[in-house]
Write an enzyme that holds these catalytic residues in place. Structure first.
Site, PDB file in Angstrom:
ATOM      1  CE  LYS A 125      -4.076   1.944   0.778  1.00 57.46           C
ATOM      2  NZ  LYS A 125      -3.811   2.802  -0.554  1.00 57.46           N
ATOM      3  CE  LYS A 151       4.498   7.252  -1.262  1.00 52.62           C
ATOM      4  NZ  LYS A 151       3.972   7.578  -0.116  1.00 52.62           N
ATOM      5  CB  THR A 206      -2.341  13.160   6.957  1.00 52.64           C
ATOM      6  OG1 THR A 206      -2.714  12.325   5.953  1.00 52.64           O
ATOM      7  CG2 THR A 206      -0.749  13.077   7.011  1.00 52.64           C
ATOM      8  CG  ASN A 265      -4.385  17.153   2.729  1.00 51.21           C
ATOM      9  OD1 ASN A 265      -4.348  16.510   4.097  1.00 51.21           O
ATOM     10  ND2 ASN A 265      -5.963  17.093   2.338  1.00 51.21           N
ATOM     11  CE  LYS A 278       3.749   6.642   6.793  1.00 55.04           C
ATOM     12  NZ  LYS A 278       3.354   7.552   5.808  1.00 55.04           N
ATOM     13  CB  SER A 283      -5.782   4.733   2.498  1.00 53.39           C
ATOM     14  OG  SER A 283      -5.560   5.791   1.999  1.00 53.39           O
TER      15      SER A 283
HETATM   16  P1  NAD Z   1       0.417  19.434  -0.079  1.00 53.63           P
HETATM   17  O1  NAD Z   1       1.079  19.393  -1.413  1.00 53.63           O
HETATM   18  O2  NAD Z   1      -0.893  19.601   0.240  1.00 53.63           O
HETATM   19  O3  NAD Z   1       1.050  20.551   0.674  1.00 53.63           O
HETATM   20  C1  NAD Z   1       2.625  20.682   0.840  1.00 53.63           C
HETATM   21  C2  NAD Z   1       2.994  21.879   1.432  1.00 53.63           C
HETATM   22  O4  NAD Z   1       4.226  21.983   1.558  1.00 53.63           O
HETATM   23  C3  NAD Z   1       2.298  23.237   0.656  1.00 53.63           C
HETATM   24  O5  NAD Z   1       1.799  24.149   1.466  1.00 53.63           O
HETATM   25  C4  NAD Z   1       3.717  23.542  -0.041  1.00 53.63           C
HETATM   26  O6  NAD Z   1       3.680  24.992  -0.417  1.00 53.63           O
HETATM   27  C5  NAD Z   1       4.765  23.591   1.132  1.00 53.63           C
HETATM   28  N1  NAD Z   1       5.873  23.125   0.814  1.00 53.63           N
HETATM   29  C6  NAD Z   1       6.459  22.532  -0.351  1.00 53.63           C
HETATM   30  N2  NAD Z   1       7.892  22.558  -0.382  1.00 53.63           N
HETATM   31  C7  NAD Z   1       8.249  23.287   0.754  1.00 53.63           C
HETATM   32  C8  NAD Z   1       9.487  23.814   1.261  1.00 53.63           C
HETATM   33  N3  NAD Z   1      10.694  23.611   0.721  1.00 53.63           N
HETATM   34  N4  NAD Z   1       9.536  24.740   2.473  1.00 53.63           N
HETATM   35  C9  NAD Z   1       8.338  24.912   3.057  1.00 53.63           C
HETATM   36  N5  NAD Z   1       6.903  24.376   2.536  1.00 53.63           N
HETATM   37  C10 NAD Z   1       7.075  23.579   1.448  1.00 53.63           C
HETATM   38  O7  NAD Z   1       0.828  17.995   0.602  1.00 53.63           O
HETATM   39  P2  NAD Z   1       0.420  17.342   2.083  1.00 53.63           P
HETATM   40  O8  NAD Z   1      -0.430  16.421   1.492  1.00 53.63           O
HETATM   41  O9  NAD Z   1      -0.079  18.058   2.945  1.00 53.63           O
HETATM   42  O10 NAD Z   1       1.759  16.490   2.452  1.00 53.63           O
HETATM   43  C11 NAD Z   1       2.447  17.271   3.161  1.00 53.63           C
HETATM   44  C12 NAD Z   1       3.695  16.202   3.660  1.00 53.63           C
HETATM   45  O11 NAD Z   1       2.910  15.112   4.247  1.00 53.63           O
HETATM   46  C13 NAD Z   1       4.424  15.403   2.538  1.00 53.63           C
HETATM   47  O12 NAD Z   1       5.626  15.183   3.142  1.00 53.63           O
HETATM   48  C14 NAD Z   1       3.733  14.048   2.608  1.00 53.63           C
HETATM   49  O13 NAD Z   1       4.474  12.970   2.023  1.00 53.63           O
HETATM   50  C15 NAD Z   1       3.200  13.981   3.852  1.00 53.63           C
HETATM   51  N6  NAD Z   1       2.034  12.846   4.132  1.00 53.63           N
HETATM   52  C16 NAD Z   1       0.908  13.206   3.547  1.00 53.63           C
HETATM   53  C17 NAD Z   1      -0.182  12.569   3.631  1.00 53.63           C
HETATM   54  C18 NAD Z   1      -1.755  12.931   3.159  1.00 53.63           C
HETATM   55  O14 NAD Z   1      -2.534  12.023   3.105  1.00 53.63           O
HETATM   56  N7  NAD Z   1      -1.690  13.973   2.599  1.00 53.63           N
HETATM   57  C19 NAD Z   1      -0.003  11.298   4.350  1.00 53.63           C
HETATM   58  C20 NAD Z   1       1.223  11.103   4.914  1.00 53.63           C
HETATM   59  C21 NAD Z   1       2.331  11.754   4.765  1.00 53.63           C
END
Ligand code: NAD
Length: 431
Positions: free
Chosen positions: A71, A107, A191, A222, A95, A359
Protein backbone atom coordinates in the site's frame (compact mmCIF):
# COMPACT_ATOMS: atom_id res chain seq x y z
CA UNK A 1 13.90 6.67 -13.75
CA UNK A 2 17.26 7.87 -12.40
CA UNK A 3 19.19 5.94 -9.75
CA UNK A 4 20.93 8.97 -8.26
CA UNK A 5 20.59 10.00 -4.61
CA UNK A 6 21.14 6.47 -3.28
CA UNK A 7 21.59 7.84 0.22
CA UNK A 8 17.92 8.46 1.03
CA UNK A 9 17.12 4.72 0.86
CA UNK A 10 20.32 3.71 2.66
CA UNK A 11 19.63 6.35 5.31
CA UNK A 12 16.06 5.05 5.69
CA UNK A 13 17.01 1.43 6.34
CA UNK A 14 19.74 2.39 8.83
CA UNK A 15 16.94 2.79 11.37
CA UNK A 16 16.18 -0.93 11.18
CA UNK A 17 19.52 -1.99 12.63
CA UNK A 18 18.94 0.18 15.68
CA UNK A 19 15.43 -1.16 16.27
CA UNK A 20 16.64 -4.74 15.80
CA UNK A 21 18.40 -4.54 19.20
CA UNK A 22 15.05 -4.25 20.93
CA UNK A 23 12.65 -6.09 18.61
CA UNK A 24 13.64 -9.65 19.53
CA UNK A 25 13.04 -11.09 16.07
CA UNK A 26 14.90 -13.54 13.88
CA UNK A 27 17.88 -11.98 11.99
CA UNK A 28 16.44 -13.45 8.78
CA UNK A 29 13.46 -11.12 9.07
CA UNK A 30 15.82 -8.16 9.28
CA UNK A 31 17.75 -9.37 6.24
CA UNK A 32 14.53 -9.74 4.26
CA UNK A 33 13.48 -6.20 5.12
CA UNK A 34 16.64 -4.65 3.69
CA UNK A 35 15.51 -5.19 0.09
CA UNK A 36 12.33 -4.39 -1.86
CA UNK A 37 10.31 -7.39 -3.02
CA UNK A 38 9.84 -6.03 -6.54
CA UNK A 39 10.74 -2.90 -8.49
CA UNK A 40 8.87 -2.27 -11.74
CA UNK A 41 10.04 0.53 -14.02
CA UNK A 42 7.98 1.66 -17.00
CA UNK A 43 7.99 4.16 -19.86
CA UNK A 44 4.72 5.92 -20.52
CA UNK A 45 4.26 7.40 -24.02
CA UNK A 46 1.78 10.29 -23.97
CA UNK A 47 0.31 12.14 -26.95
CA UNK A 48 0.56 15.84 -26.02
CA UNK A 49 -2.04 18.47 -26.95
CA UNK A 50 0.15 19.85 -29.75
CA UNK A 51 0.31 16.42 -31.41
CA UNK A 52 3.87 15.58 -30.27
CA UNK A 53 4.80 12.46 -28.30
CA UNK A 54 6.52 12.58 -24.90
CA UNK A 55 7.74 9.50 -23.07
CA UNK A 56 7.62 9.75 -19.26
CA UNK A 57 9.48 7.49 -16.83
CA UNK A 58 7.59 5.87 -13.98
CA UNK A 59 8.04 3.16 -11.35
CA UNK A 60 6.13 1.17 -8.80
CA UNK A 61 7.88 -0.53 -5.88
CA UNK A 62 6.31 -3.29 -3.77
CA UNK A 63 8.55 -3.36 -0.72
CA UNK A 64 7.23 -6.13 1.52
CA UNK A 65 3.87 -7.90 1.50
CA UNK A 66 4.22 -10.36 4.39
CA UNK A 67 1.45 -8.67 6.40
CA UNK A 68 -0.87 -8.00 3.45
CA UNK A 69 -1.11 -6.32 0.04
CA UNK A 70 1.36 -3.50 -0.47
CA UNK A 71 0.00 0.00 0.00
CA UNK A 72 1.35 3.43 -0.84
CA UNK A 73 0.95 6.59 -2.86
CA UNK A 74 1.97 7.67 -6.36
CA UNK A 75 4.17 10.78 -6.53
CA UNK A 76 4.38 13.09 -9.56
CA UNK A 77 7.56 15.14 -9.28
CA UNK A 78 10.33 16.26 -11.66
CA UNK A 79 13.03 15.05 -9.24
CA UNK A 80 11.52 11.73 -8.13
CA UNK A 81 14.03 8.88 -8.46
CA UNK A 82 14.02 5.17 -7.82
CA UNK A 83 15.97 5.36 -4.52
CA UNK A 84 13.41 7.82 -3.16
CA UNK A 85 10.50 5.57 -4.23
CA UNK A 86 12.21 2.60 -2.54
CA UNK A 87 12.68 4.62 0.67
CA UNK A 88 9.05 5.74 0.62
CA UNK A 89 7.89 2.14 0.04
CA UNK A 90 10.04 0.99 2.96
CA UNK A 91 8.53 3.67 5.21
CA UNK A 92 5.03 2.54 4.16
CA UNK A 93 5.88 -1.04 5.19
CA UNK A 94 6.87 0.18 8.66
CA UNK A 95 4.00 2.64 8.92
CA UNK A 96 1.32 0.03 8.20
CA UNK A 97 2.92 -2.26 10.79
CA UNK A 98 3.12 0.52 13.42
CA UNK A 99 -0.63 1.11 13.26
CA UNK A 100 -1.38 -2.60 12.89
CA UNK A 101 -3.33 -2.45 9.63
CA UNK A 102 -3.06 -5.56 7.42
CA UNK A 103 -0.86 -4.14 4.67
CA UNK A 104 2.70 -4.21 3.49
CA UNK A 105 4.31 -1.17 1.90
CA UNK A 106 4.64 0.13 -1.64
CA UNK A 107 5.09 3.38 -3.55
CA UNK A 108 5.06 4.73 -7.08
CA UNK A 109 6.29 7.75 -8.95
CA UNK A 110 6.43 9.45 -12.33
CA UNK A 111 9.15 11.92 -13.31
CA UNK A 112 7.00 14.88 -14.33
CA UNK A 113 6.22 18.45 -13.39
CA UNK A 114 2.42 18.21 -13.48
CA UNK A 115 2.10 22.01 -13.51
CA UNK A 116 3.54 21.99 -17.05
CA UNK A 117 0.84 19.62 -18.36
CA UNK A 118 -2.70 20.46 -19.43
CA UNK A 119 -5.51 18.62 -17.62
CA UNK A 120 -6.06 16.37 -20.64
CA UNK A 121 -2.34 15.53 -20.82
CA UNK A 122 -2.38 14.75 -17.10
CA UNK A 123 -5.34 12.42 -17.58
CA UNK A 124 -3.64 10.62 -20.48
CA UNK A 125 -0.44 10.25 -18.42
CA UNK A 126 -2.32 8.90 -15.38
CA UNK A 127 -4.32 6.41 -17.43
CA UNK A 128 -1.15 5.45 -19.36
CA UNK A 129 0.65 4.66 -16.11
CA UNK A 130 -2.17 2.33 -15.04
CA UNK A 131 -2.10 0.60 -18.45
CA UNK A 132 1.58 -0.17 -17.81
CA UNK A 133 1.26 -1.34 -14.19
CA UNK A 134 -2.21 -2.97 -14.25
CA UNK A 135 -0.78 -6.46 -13.77
CA UNK A 136 1.47 -5.29 -10.93
CA UNK A 137 -1.30 -3.74 -8.80
CA UNK A 138 -4.73 -4.94 -7.60
CA UNK A 139 -7.02 -4.88 -4.55
CA UNK A 140 -5.32 -8.01 -3.16
CA UNK A 141 -1.76 -7.26 -4.34
CA UNK A 142 -0.87 -3.56 -4.37
CA UNK A 143 -3.14 -0.59 -3.69
CA UNK A 144 -1.96 2.88 -4.75
CA UNK A 145 -3.13 6.23 -3.30
CA UNK A 146 -2.32 9.93 -3.74
CA UNK A 147 1.03 11.45 -2.76
CA UNK A 148 2.86 14.67 -3.64
CA UNK A 149 1.17 16.38 -6.65
CA UNK A 150 -1.45 13.68 -7.16
CA UNK A 151 -5.02 14.09 -5.95
CA UNK A 152 -8.49 12.53 -5.72
CA UNK A 153 -9.36 13.22 -9.36
CA UNK A 154 -6.19 11.46 -10.55
CA UNK A 155 -7.10 8.48 -8.32
CA UNK A 156 -10.56 8.46 -9.92
CA UNK A 157 -9.06 8.31 -13.44
CA UNK A 158 -6.70 5.54 -12.34
CA UNK A 159 -9.47 3.45 -10.77
CA UNK A 160 -11.61 3.91 -13.90
CA UNK A 161 -8.73 2.84 -16.17
CA UNK A 162 -7.99 -0.23 -14.05
CA UNK A 163 -11.71 -1.17 -14.02
CA UNK A 164 -11.84 -0.89 -17.85
CA UNK A 165 -8.75 -3.10 -18.25
CA UNK A 166 -10.13 -5.74 -15.86
CA UNK A 167 -13.67 -5.33 -17.23
CA UNK A 168 -15.15 -5.01 -13.74
CA UNK A 169 -15.79 -2.13 -11.38
CA UNK A 170 -12.87 -2.29 -8.92
CA UNK A 171 -12.95 0.65 -6.48
CA UNK A 172 -10.74 -1.19 -3.93
CA UNK A 173 -7.71 -1.05 -6.28
CA UNK A 174 -6.94 2.52 -5.23
CA UNK A 175 -7.71 4.79 -2.28
CA UNK A 176 -8.01 8.54 -1.89
CA UNK A 177 -10.73 8.56 -4.57
CA UNK A 178 -13.43 11.23 -4.87
CA UNK A 179 -16.37 10.43 -2.55
CA UNK A 180 -18.85 9.79 -5.44
CA UNK A 181 -16.42 7.19 -6.85
CA UNK A 182 -16.12 5.23 -3.60
CA UNK A 183 -13.86 7.46 -1.52
CA UNK A 184 -14.24 7.44 2.26
CA UNK A 185 -15.64 10.29 4.28
CA UNK A 186 -12.92 11.61 6.59
CA UNK A 187 -10.02 10.81 4.21
CA UNK A 188 -9.35 14.50 3.45
CA UNK A 189 -8.26 15.42 6.98
CA UNK A 190 -7.05 11.97 8.11
CA UNK A 191 -3.30 12.71 8.13
CA UNK A 192 -3.58 15.98 10.05
CA UNK A 193 -6.17 14.41 12.36
CA UNK A 194 -3.96 11.40 13.09
CA UNK A 195 -1.09 13.70 14.10
CA UNK A 196 -3.52 15.70 16.24
CA UNK A 197 -4.60 12.52 18.08
CA UNK A 198 -0.91 11.83 18.81
CA UNK A 199 -0.52 15.32 20.30
CA UNK A 200 -3.65 14.79 22.42
CA UNK A 201 -1.99 11.76 23.99
CA UNK A 202 1.24 13.65 24.61
CA UNK A 203 -0.84 16.44 26.16
CA UNK A 204 -2.00 13.92 28.79
CA UNK A 205 1.54 12.67 29.49
CA UNK A 206 2.93 16.21 29.84
CA UNK A 207 -0.18 17.72 31.43
CA UNK A 208 -0.13 20.52 28.88
CA UNK A 209 -2.51 23.45 28.97
CA UNK A 210 -3.05 24.08 25.22
CA UNK A 211 -3.26 27.88 25.53
CA UNK A 212 0.31 27.88 26.88
CA UNK A 213 1.76 25.75 24.09
CA UNK A 214 3.19 27.35 20.93
CA UNK A 215 3.30 25.55 17.59
CA UNK A 216 5.15 26.23 14.31
CA UNK A 217 4.12 24.36 11.15
CA UNK A 218 6.31 24.10 8.04
CA UNK A 219 4.05 23.35 5.04
CA UNK A 220 0.48 24.61 4.93
CA UNK A 221 -1.00 22.11 2.48
CA UNK A 222 -3.59 19.42 3.10
CA UNK A 223 -1.99 17.82 6.15
CA UNK A 224 -0.57 21.00 7.73
CA UNK A 225 -3.84 22.92 7.43
CA UNK A 226 -6.06 20.25 8.97
CA UNK A 227 -3.60 19.72 11.80
CA UNK A 228 -3.49 23.49 12.45
CA UNK A 229 -7.30 23.72 12.39
CA UNK A 230 -7.80 20.96 14.96
CA UNK A 231 -5.03 22.22 17.24
CA UNK A 232 -6.33 25.81 17.07
CA UNK A 233 -9.85 24.61 17.95
CA UNK A 234 -8.42 23.10 21.14
CA UNK A 235 -6.71 26.37 22.05
CA UNK A 236 -3.11 25.66 20.97
CA UNK A 237 -1.22 28.76 19.80
CA UNK A 238 -0.22 28.39 16.15
CA UNK A 239 2.47 31.09 15.97
CA UNK A 240 4.08 30.31 12.59
CA UNK A 241 3.18 28.61 9.32
CA UNK A 242 4.90 28.47 5.94
CA UNK A 243 4.56 27.30 2.37
CA UNK A 244 7.13 26.88 -0.40
CA UNK A 245 7.36 30.69 -0.81
CA UNK A 246 8.07 31.49 2.84
CA UNK A 247 6.39 31.83 6.21
CA UNK A 248 4.60 34.14 8.60
CA UNK A 249 4.98 34.57 12.36
CA UNK A 250 2.78 36.06 15.07
CA UNK A 251 3.85 35.59 18.69
CA UNK A 252 0.27 35.75 20.02
CA UNK A 253 -0.97 33.02 17.65
CA UNK A 254 -3.00 33.05 14.42
CA UNK A 255 -6.69 32.73 13.85
CA UNK A 256 -6.26 29.55 11.79
CA UNK A 257 -9.61 29.61 9.90
CA UNK A 258 -8.65 33.08 8.51
CA UNK A 259 -5.25 31.73 7.46
CA UNK A 260 -6.80 28.75 5.71
CA UNK A 261 -9.31 31.00 3.96
CA UNK A 262 -6.58 33.39 2.77
CA UNK A 263 -4.27 30.59 1.62
CA UNK A 264 -7.00 28.82 -0.29
CA UNK A 265 -8.34 32.03 -1.85
CA UNK A 266 -5.00 33.34 -3.03
CA UNK A 267 -2.82 30.17 -3.07
CA UNK A 268 -0.13 31.91 -1.03
CA UNK A 269 0.38 32.74 2.62
CA UNK A 270 2.03 36.07 1.77
CA UNK A 271 -1.37 37.46 0.87
CA UNK A 272 -2.42 36.98 4.46
CA UNK A 273 -0.44 39.96 5.63
CA UNK A 274 -0.44 42.14 2.56
CA UNK A 275 -3.94 42.11 1.14
CA UNK A 276 -6.90 44.21 2.30
CA UNK A 277 -9.14 43.05 5.09
CA UNK A 278 -7.35 39.78 5.75
CA UNK A 279 -4.19 41.81 6.21
CA UNK A 280 -5.77 43.73 9.07
CA UNK A 281 -7.28 40.60 10.61
CA UNK A 282 -4.00 38.70 10.66
CA UNK A 283 -0.98 40.84 11.46
CA UNK A 284 2.27 38.93 11.03
CA UNK A 285 5.98 39.14 10.35
CA UNK A 286 7.49 37.38 7.37
CA UNK A 287 10.03 34.67 8.04
CA UNK A 288 11.91 32.20 5.88
CA UNK A 289 11.39 28.46 6.07
CA UNK A 290 14.82 28.13 7.68
CA UNK A 291 13.84 30.65 10.37
CA UNK A 292 10.56 28.85 11.04
CA UNK A 293 12.38 25.62 11.82
CA UNK A 294 14.60 27.40 14.34
CA UNK A 295 11.86 29.28 16.22
CA UNK A 296 11.68 29.04 19.99
CA UNK A 297 8.36 27.14 20.13
CA UNK A 298 7.11 24.15 22.10
CA UNK A 299 6.07 22.01 19.10
CA UNK A 300 7.67 22.08 15.66
CA UNK A 301 5.72 20.36 12.87
CA UNK A 302 7.52 19.66 9.60
CA UNK A 303 4.63 19.07 7.18
CA UNK A 304 6.25 19.76 3.80
CA UNK A 305 9.19 17.81 2.41
CA UNK A 306 11.99 15.34 3.19
CA UNK A 307 15.40 16.28 4.60
CA UNK A 308 14.50 19.58 6.29
CA UNK A 309 16.30 18.97 9.61
CA UNK A 310 19.87 18.04 8.87
CA UNK A 311 23.30 18.01 10.45
CA UNK A 312 23.65 21.63 9.33
CA UNK A 313 20.66 23.15 11.18
CA UNK A 314 19.87 20.62 13.92
CA UNK A 315 21.90 22.40 16.61
CA UNK A 316 19.70 25.48 16.14
CA UNK A 317 16.36 23.63 16.61
CA UNK A 318 14.84 24.97 19.83
CA UNK A 319 11.48 23.17 19.97
CA UNK A 320 11.27 20.46 22.62
CA UNK A 321 8.78 18.34 20.66
CA UNK A 322 8.78 17.60 16.92
CA UNK A 323 5.77 16.05 15.24
CA UNK A 324 6.75 14.74 11.80
CA UNK A 325 3.77 15.01 9.47
CA UNK A 326 6.05 15.00 6.40
CA UNK A 327 7.75 11.77 5.41
CA UNK A 328 11.45 11.72 6.29
CA UNK A 329 11.90 15.39 7.31
CA UNK A 330 14.83 14.52 9.64
CA UNK A 331 18.05 12.85 8.49
CA UNK A 332 19.33 9.97 10.61
CA UNK A 333 22.36 11.98 11.79
CA UNK A 334 20.18 14.93 12.82
CA UNK A 335 17.88 12.47 14.54
CA UNK A 336 20.65 11.21 16.81
CA UNK A 337 21.57 14.77 17.74
CA UNK A 338 17.93 15.57 18.58
CA UNK A 339 17.67 12.44 20.74
CA UNK A 340 20.91 13.28 22.57
CA UNK A 341 19.54 16.77 23.24
CA UNK A 342 16.51 15.19 24.95
CA UNK A 343 13.98 16.30 22.35
CA UNK A 344 10.92 14.16 21.72
CA UNK A 345 10.30 13.38 18.04
CA UNK A 346 6.95 11.79 17.20
CA UNK A 347 8.26 9.99 14.12
CA UNK A 348 6.67 10.16 10.67
CA UNK A 349 5.75 6.47 10.59
CA UNK A 350 3.45 7.12 13.56
CA UNK A 351 2.60 10.84 13.32
CA UNK A 352 1.36 10.75 9.70
CA UNK A 353 -0.13 7.24 9.75
CA UNK A 354 -3.69 8.61 9.98
CA UNK A 355 -3.73 8.95 6.18
CA UNK A 356 -3.02 5.32 5.41
CA UNK A 357 -5.32 4.22 8.23
CA UNK A 358 -8.32 5.95 6.65
CA UNK A 359 -7.17 4.65 3.24
CA UNK A 360 -7.47 1.21 4.81
CA UNK A 361 -11.01 2.13 5.97
CA UNK A 362 -11.79 3.17 2.37
CA UNK A 363 -10.58 -0.20 1.04
CA UNK A 364 -12.64 -2.07 3.68
CA UNK A 365 -15.75 -0.05 2.75
CA UNK A 366 -15.17 -0.65 -0.99
CA UNK A 367 -14.83 -4.39 -0.44
CA UNK A 368 -17.91 -4.50 1.80
CA UNK A 369 -19.92 -2.15 -0.44
CA UNK A 370 -21.10 -0.45 2.75
CA UNK A 371 -20.15 3.11 3.68
CA UNK A 372 -19.67 4.61 7.14
CA UNK A 373 -20.68 8.05 8.44
CA UNK A 374 -17.80 10.45 9.08
CA UNK A 375 -18.22 10.19 12.86
CA UNK A 376 -17.52 6.45 12.64
CA UNK A 377 -14.37 7.09 10.58
CA UNK A 378 -13.12 9.62 13.16
CA UNK A 379 -13.88 7.35 16.08
CA UNK A 380 -12.14 4.34 14.50
CA UNK A 381 -9.12 6.48 13.59
CA UNK A 382 -8.89 7.87 17.11
CA UNK A 383 -9.04 4.35 18.57
CA UNK A 384 -6.14 3.15 16.40
CA UNK A 385 -3.93 6.25 16.79
CA UNK A 386 -4.45 6.37 20.56
CA UNK A 387 -3.74 2.64 20.98
CA UNK A 388 -0.60 2.65 18.83
CA UNK A 389 0.76 5.93 20.24
CA UNK A 390 0.40 4.32 23.68
CA UNK A 391 2.19 1.16 22.56
CA UNK A 392 5.11 3.09 21.04
CA UNK A 393 5.35 5.40 24.07
CA UNK A 394 5.51 2.38 26.39
CA UNK A 395 8.35 0.78 24.34
CA UNK A 396 10.21 4.12 24.44
CA UNK A 397 9.92 4.30 28.23
CA UNK A 398 10.71 0.61 28.79
CA UNK A 399 13.99 0.69 26.84
CA UNK A 400 14.80 4.38 27.35
CA UNK A 401 15.14 4.87 23.59
CA UNK A 402 13.95 7.54 21.20
CA UNK A 403 10.34 7.45 20.10
CA UNK A 404 11.51 6.77 16.54
CA UNK A 405 13.51 3.71 17.55
CA UNK A 406 10.50 2.62 19.62
CA UNK A 407 8.18 2.99 16.60
CA UNK A 408 10.57 0.95 14.42
CA UNK A 409 10.85 -1.64 17.19
CA UNK A 410 7.05 -1.89 17.30
CA UNK A 411 6.86 -2.21 13.49
CA UNK A 412 9.76 -4.65 13.26
CA UNK A 413 8.21 -6.87 15.93
CA UNK A 414 4.95 -7.11 13.98
CA UNK A 415 6.64 -7.67 10.60
CA UNK A 416 9.18 -10.07 12.16
CA UNK A 417 6.45 -12.15 13.76
CA UNK A 418 4.68 -12.42 10.40
CA UNK A 419 7.90 -13.43 8.60
CA UNK A 420 8.73 -15.94 11.36
CA UNK A 421 5.25 -17.45 11.09
CA UNK A 422 6.26 -18.65 7.63
CA UNK A 423 9.26 -20.46 9.15
CA UNK A 424 12.81 -19.42 10.11
CA UNK A 425 16.16 -21.20 9.76
CA UNK A 426 15.72 -22.60 13.29
CA UNK A 427 12.43 -24.21 12.27
CA UNK A 428 13.78 -25.66 9.03
CA UNK A 429 17.01 -26.89 10.68
CA UNK A 430 14.88 -29.01 13.01
CA UNK A 431 12.59 -30.26 10.25
P1 NAD B 1 0.47 19.34 -0.04
O1 NAD B 1 1.04 19.34 -1.41
O2 NAD B 1 -0.98 19.54 0.16
O3 NAD B 1 1.19 20.49 0.84
C1 NAD B 1 2.56 20.63 0.92
C2 NAD B 1 2.85 22.01 1.51
O4 NAD B 1 4.26 22.15 1.67
C3 NAD B 1 2.42 23.16 0.62
O5 NAD B 1 1.90 24.19 1.44
C4 NAD B 1 3.72 23.62 -0.04
O6 NAD B 1 3.69 25.00 -0.41
C5 NAD B 1 4.68 23.37 1.09
N1 NAD B 1 6.07 23.25 0.66
C6 NAD B 1 6.58 22.63 -0.42
N2 NAD B 1 7.92 22.74 -0.43
C7 NAD B 1 8.24 23.45 0.69
C8 NAD B 1 9.45 23.88 1.25
N3 NAD B 1 10.61 23.63 0.65
N4 NAD B 1 9.40 24.54 2.41
C9 NAD B 1 8.22 24.80 3.02
N5 NAD B 1 7.04 24.41 2.55
C10 NAD B 1 7.07 23.75 1.38
O7 NAD B 1 0.99 18.01 0.64
P2 NAD B 1 0.41 17.24 1.91
O8 NAD B 1 -0.53 16.22 1.43
O9 NAD B 1 -0.02 18.20 2.95
O10 NAD B 1 1.73 16.48 2.38
C11 NAD B 1 2.72 17.15 3.15
C12 NAD B 1 3.71 16.11 3.66
O11 NAD B 1 3.00 15.14 4.42
C13 NAD B 1 4.46 15.32 2.58
O12 NAD B 1 5.76 15.03 3.05
C14 NAD B 1 3.67 14.06 2.46
O13 NAD B 1 4.45 12.97 1.97
C15 NAD B 1 3.27 13.85 3.91
N6 NAD B 1 2.10 13.00 4.05
C16 NAD B 1 0.89 13.38 3.55
C17 NAD B 1 -0.19 12.52 3.67
C18 NAD B 1 -1.55 12.91 3.17
O14 NAD B 1 -2.48 12.10 3.34
N7 NAD B 1 -1.76 14.08 2.64
C19 NAD B 1 -0.03 11.28 4.30
C20 NAD B 1 1.21 10.93 4.82
C21 NAD B 1 2.27 11.81 4.68
Amino acid sequence: MSESNGSIFEDAIKRLDKAFEYANIDPEALEKLKYPKAVFQVSIPVRMDDGSLRVFQGARVRYNDTRGPTKGGIRYHPDVNIEEVKALAFWMTCKCAVVGIPYGGGKGGIVVNPKELSKLELERLSRGFIQQIADFIGPETDIPAPDVYTNAMIMGWMMDEYSKIKRQHTPAVITGKPIPLGGSLGRDDATGRGAYYCIKQLEKHRQWKPSEITVAIQGFGNAGQHFARLMHKDGYKIVAVSDSRGGIYNATGFDVPSLIHAKNETRQLKAVYCEGSVCEAVPADTITNAELLELDVDILVPAAMENQITEENVSRIKAGVLCEIANGPTTSTADEILAAAGKLVIPDILANAGGVTVSYFEWVQNKAGYYWPVEEVHQKLETIMTREFGAVYAIMEQHKISMRTAAYTHALTRIGEAIASQGTSTYFAKA
